[in-house]
Design a protein around this motif. Structure first.
Motif, mmCIF file in Angstrom:
data_model
loop_
_atom_site.group_PDB
_atom_site.id
_atom_site.type_symbol
_atom_site.label_atom_id
_atom_site.label_comp_id
_atom_site.label_asym_id
_atom_site.label_seq_id
_atom_site.Cartn_x
_atom_site.Cartn_y
_atom_site.Cartn_z
ATOM 1 N N ILE A 1 76.014 -24.800 10.170
ATOM 2 C CA ILE A 1 74.832 -24.259 9.490
ATOM 3 C C ILE A 1 75.215 -23.710 8.119
ATOM 4 O O ILE A 1 74.499 -23.909 7.132
ATOM 5 C CB ILE A 1 74.143 -23.208 10.378
ATOM 6 N N ARG A 2 76.375 -23.034 8.049
ATOM 7 C CA ARG A 2 76.837 -22.539 6.741
ATOM 8 C C ARG A 2 77.082 -23.691 5.784
ATOM 9 O O ARG A 2 76.707 -23.629 4.610
ATOM 10 C CB ARG A 2 78.120 -21.708 6.900
ATOM 11 N N GLN A 3 77.727 -24.761 6.269
ATOM 12 C CA GLN A 3 77.977 -25.927 5.417
ATOM 13 C C GLN A 3 76.667 -26.535 4.938
ATOM 14 O O GLN A 3 76.551 -26.940 3.783
ATOM 15 C CB GLN A 3 78.769 -26.988 6.182
ATOM 16 N N ASP A 4 75.676 -26.610 5.826
ATOM 17 C CA ASP A 4 74.383 -27.182 5.454
ATOM 18 C C ASP A 4 73.711 -26.334 4.380
ATOM 19 O O ASP A 4 73.157 -26.875 3.415
ATOM 20 C CB ASP A 4 73.488 -27.286 6.688
ATOM 21 N N GLU A 5 73.770 -25.018 4.524
ATOM 22 C CA GLU A 5 73.173 -24.140 3.521
ATOM 23 C C GLU A 5 73.867 -24.284 2.169
ATOM 24 O O GLU A 5 73.203 -24.320 1.125
ATOM 25 C CB GLU A 5 73.222 -22.684 4.001
ATOM 26 N N LYS A 6 75.198 -24.393 2.187
ATOM 27 C CA LYS A 6 75.941 -24.587 0.935
ATOM 28 C C LYS A 6 75.574 -25.918 0.290
ATOM 29 O O LYS A 6 75.417 -26.012 -0.929
ATOM 30 C CB LYS A 6 77.443 -24.526 1.182
ATOM 31 N N ALA A 7 75.449 -26.969 1.111
ATOM 32 C CA ALA A 7 75.112 -28.290 0.578
ATOM 33 C C ALA A 7 73.716 -28.292 -0.033
ATOM 34 O O ALA A 7 73.491 -28.885 -1.096
ATOM 35 C CB ALA A 7 75.211 -29.340 1.683
ATOM 36 N N ALA B 1 72.175 -25.671 -1.301
ATOM 37 C CA ALA B 1 72.240 -24.883 -2.537
ATOM 38 C C ALA B 1 72.866 -25.701 -3.659
ATOM 39 O O ALA B 1 72.406 -25.663 -4.806
ATOM 40 C CB ALA B 1 73.034 -23.606 -2.304
ATOM 41 N N ALA B 2 73.914 -26.474 -3.332
ATOM 42 C CA ALA B 2 74.552 -27.320 -4.334
ATOM 43 C C ALA B 2 73.592 -28.410 -4.813
ATOM 44 O O ALA B 2 73.568 -28.758 -5.997
ATOM 45 C CB ALA B 2 75.824 -27.940 -3.776
ATOM 46 N N LEU B 3 72.792 -28.942 -3.901
ATOM 47 C CA LEU B 3 71.806 -29.956 -4.270
ATOM 48 C C LEU B 3 70.759 -29.372 -5.211
ATOM 49 O O LEU B 3 70.391 -30.001 -6.216
ATOM 50 C CB LEU B 3 71.136 -30.536 -3.025
ATOM 51 N N ALA B 4 70.291 -28.183 -4.908
ATOM 52 C CA ALA B 4 69.299 -27.541 -5.780
ATOM 53 C C ALA B 4 69.886 -27.299 -7.168
ATOM 54 O O ALA B 4 69.216 -27.532 -8.185
ATOM 55 C CB ALA B 4 68.830 -26.225 -5.164
ATOM 56 N N GLN C 1 75.673 -37.330 -5.467
ATOM 57 C CA GLN C 1 76.748 -36.879 -4.575
ATOM 58 C C GLN C 1 76.308 -35.665 -3.759
ATOM 59 O O GLN C 1 76.628 -35.565 -2.564
ATOM 60 C CB GLN C 1 78.011 -36.547 -5.386
ATOM 61 N N ALA C 2 75.572 -34.765 -4.381
ATOM 62 C CA ALA C 2 75.076 -33.584 -3.662
ATOM 63 C C ALA C 2 74.077 -34.000 -2.583
ATOM 64 O O ALA C 2 74.069 -33.428 -1.487
ATOM 65 C CB ALA C 2 74.443 -32.601 -4.641
ATOM 66 N N GLU C 3 73.248 -35.008 -2.864
ATOM 67 C CA GLU C 3 72.305 -35.505 -1.862
ATOM 68 C C GLU C 3 73.042 -36.137 -0.685
ATOM 69 O O GLU C 3 72.660 -35.937 0.469
ATOM 70 C CB GLU C 3 71.353 -36.531 -2.484
ATOM 71 N N LYS C 4 74.104 -36.888 -0.966
ATOM 72 C CA LYS C 4 74.900 -37.485 0.109
ATOM 73 C C LYS C 4 75.502 -36.415 1.002
ATOM 74 O O LYS C 4 75.512 -36.532 2.227
ATOM 75 C CB LYS C 4 76.021 -38.361 -0.466
ATOM 76 N N ARG C 5 76.031 -35.363 0.373
ATOM 77 C CA ARG C 5 76.640 -34.272 1.142
ATOM 78 C C ARG C 5 75.596 -33.555 1.996
ATOM 79 O O ARG C 5 75.844 -33.240 3.158
ATOM 80 C CB ARG C 5 77.320 -33.288 0.188
#
Length: 110
Positions: free
Chosen positions: A59-65, A67-70, A93-97
């Motif tokens: 869940i933490r990784q998903d939240e970071k991803a 935030a990086a996408l935004a 790349q952010a969308e892929k992650r």
């Protein structure tokens, strides 16, 4: 099915299956050893604790991803013409992650 996410190691899966099989055989003979249930419960408790840690990490990784996408989307919108292609690639790349982390969460059943 249980609402608790458990993450078993391969050895725990084998041992748990063997204990359940042994308990089933003993139940057929009306001589169930209570130690078997305690061992199974101990394995389940360890797997539930590990599963809780892994779920929190996913869940933490998903939240970071996300935030990086935004941030990548905002950077692409604000980029000048000559920097826009690099910003677009960073957004892709952010969308892929973000998709990869969402898929990992779905595979885990969370």
């Amino acid at each position: 099915m249980s609402d608790v996410y458990r993450s078993y190691t391969p050895a725990e899966k084998r041992q748990r299956a063997w204990l359940i099989l042994r308990g089933t055989k003993q139940a057929a003979a009306d001589a169930v050893d209570p130690k078997l249930d305690r061992k199974i419960e101990r394995i389940d408790a360890i797997a539930a604790e590990r599963g809780q840690r892994e779920a929190a990490a996913l869940i933490r990784q998903d939240e970071k991803a996300k935030a990086a996408l935004a941030a990548a989307k905002a950077a692409e919108r604000a980029a000048r013409r000559e920097d826009r292609t690099a910003a677009r690639e960073a957004r892709k790349q952010a969308e892929k992650r973000a998709r990869a982390t969402e898929q990992a969460i779905r595979r885990a059943g969370l």
